[in-house]
Write an enzyme that holds these catalytic residues in place. Sequence first.
Site, PDB file in Angstrom:
ATOM      1  N   HIS A 296       0.779  -1.158  -0.107  1.00 54.90           N
ATOM      2  CA  HIS A 296       0.109   0.036  -0.062  1.00 54.90           C
ATOM      3  C   HIS A 296       0.943   1.249  -0.033  1.00 54.90           C
ATOM      4  O   HIS A 296       0.527   2.322  -0.062  1.00 54.90           O
ATOM      5  CB  HIS A 296      -0.776   0.137   1.398  1.00 54.90           C
ATOM      6  CG  HIS A 296      -2.376   0.367   0.966  1.00 54.90           C
ATOM      7  ND1 HIS A 296      -3.019   0.666  -0.086  1.00 54.90           N
ATOM      8  CD2 HIS A 296      -3.324   0.806   1.933  1.00 54.90           C
ATOM      9  CE1 HIS A 296      -4.076   1.085  -0.155  1.00 54.90           C
ATOM     10  NE2 HIS A 296      -4.411   1.161   1.246  1.00 54.90           N
TER      11      HIS A 296
ATOM     12  N   TYR B 299      -3.182   8.860   7.618  1.00 58.06           N
ATOM     13  CA  TYR B 299      -3.312   7.432   7.234  1.00 58.06           C
ATOM     14  C   TYR B 299      -4.115   7.696   5.806  1.00 58.06           C
ATOM     15  O   TYR B 299      -4.698   8.733   5.439  1.00 58.06           O
ATOM     16  CB  TYR B 299      -4.107   6.669   8.256  1.00 58.06           C
ATOM     17  CG  TYR B 299      -3.416   6.150   9.316  1.00 58.06           C
ATOM     18  CD1 TYR B 299      -2.356   4.938   9.128  1.00 58.06           C
ATOM     19  CD2 TYR B 299      -3.074   6.891  10.463  1.00 58.06           C
ATOM     20  CE1 TYR B 299      -1.703   4.570  10.032  1.00 58.06           C
ATOM     21  CE2 TYR B 299      -2.405   6.426  11.356  1.00 58.06           C
ATOM     22  CZ  TYR B 299      -1.507   5.133  11.214  1.00 58.06           C
ATOM     23  OH  TYR B 299      -0.643   4.856  12.453  1.00 58.06           O
TER      24      TYR B 299
ATOM     25  N   ASN C 219      -6.709   7.011   4.455  1.00 64.21           N
ATOM     26  CA  ASN C 219      -8.035   7.411   4.140  1.00 64.21           C
ATOM     27  C   ASN C 219      -8.129   8.829   4.401  1.00 64.21           C
ATOM     28  O   ASN C 219      -9.192   9.351   4.284  1.00 64.21           O
ATOM     29  CB  ASN C 219      -9.195   6.591   4.643  1.00 64.21           C
ATOM     30  CG  ASN C 219      -9.149   6.666   6.579  1.00 64.21           C
ATOM     31  OD1 ASN C 219      -8.330   7.372   6.634  1.00 64.21           O
ATOM     32  ND2 ASN C 219     -10.011   5.769   7.314  1.00 64.21           N
TER      33      ASN C 219
ATOM     34  N   ASP D 177      -0.483   2.784  -5.273  1.00 63.88           N
ATOM     35  CA  ASP D 177      -0.790   1.223  -5.708  1.00 63.88           C
ATOM     36  C   ASP D 177      -1.991   0.967  -6.522  1.00 63.88           C
ATOM     37  O   ASP D 177      -2.861   1.575  -5.979  1.00 63.88           O
ATOM     38  CB  ASP D 177      -0.464   0.560  -4.385  1.00 63.88           C
ATOM     39  CG  ASP D 177      -1.778   0.749  -3.226  1.00 63.88           C
ATOM     40  OD1 ASP D 177      -1.690   1.987  -2.955  1.00 63.88           O
ATOM     41  OD2 ASP D 177      -2.319  -0.145  -2.760  1.00 63.88           O
TER      42      ASP D 177
ATOM     43  N   ASN E 143      -8.812   4.056  -1.029  1.00 56.77           N
ATOM     44  CA  ASN E 143      -9.247   5.089  -0.050  1.00 56.77           C
ATOM     45  C   ASN E 143      -8.688   6.555   0.028  1.00 56.77           C
ATOM     46  O   ASN E 143      -9.173   7.646   0.075  1.00 56.77           O
ATOM     47  CB  ASN E 143      -9.086   4.541   1.398  1.00 56.77           C
ATOM     48  CG  ASN E 143     -10.469   3.581   1.794  1.00 56.77           C
ATOM     49  OD1 ASN E 143     -11.576   3.565   1.200  1.00 56.77           O
ATOM     50  ND2 ASN E 143      -9.966   2.540   2.533  1.00 56.77           N
TER      51      ASN E 143
END
Length: 202
Positions: A20, A66, A68, A93, A114
């Site tokens: 990710h 993070y 999201n 990614d 996200n």
Amino acid sequence: MIRLIVGLGNPGPEHALQRHNAGFWWVDQIAQREGLALRAERGFFGDVARLRGPHGDVWLLEPGTYMNRSGQAVAALARFYKIAPEHILVAHDELDLPPGQIKLKLAGGHAGHNGLRDIAAQIGTPQFWRLRIGIGHPGDRDAVVGFVLGRPPRSELERIEQAMQRGLDELPRLLRGEFEAAMMHLHRGNVPPAAPAKESPK
């Protein structure tokens, strides 16, 4: 022309080697090649560096939120420097591409990513450029979370790194706004997916 390059990932050493974080990997490679150090900027909610180029300053950004909440950092920096969405490139990614492939596109949906979802929401449009770094798909929708938060094996990582290198090679064109030429070179160089191993006859 691109004025803001964003790499997507999750902060912290525990996430550094996860699939990710491929967007972080690519921006780190740009910084390393250009001799830049990304530094924490509280006002931009992430790590930032300035690349001075012949066509003006280009900002590198790795959100410190993070995944999201990636849009918080992107929107803050873009607003401050008055950077329009079509001058933003987001490296991330991509489950729908196998390791070894990399593609460039403008706008589109978020396909469940996200980070892309939040950026589009925060800047008010999906009309930004995306550099899609293939990481492959686990084959099972229920396994996606564990897959993207896992580390790729060496064989996959080598293919991902080769694709990212091709992305670096196209950076001068991207910074000049030569998107069609960059797309042609990137997509033409994509390697076919690795063939599945054949079972030995019993």
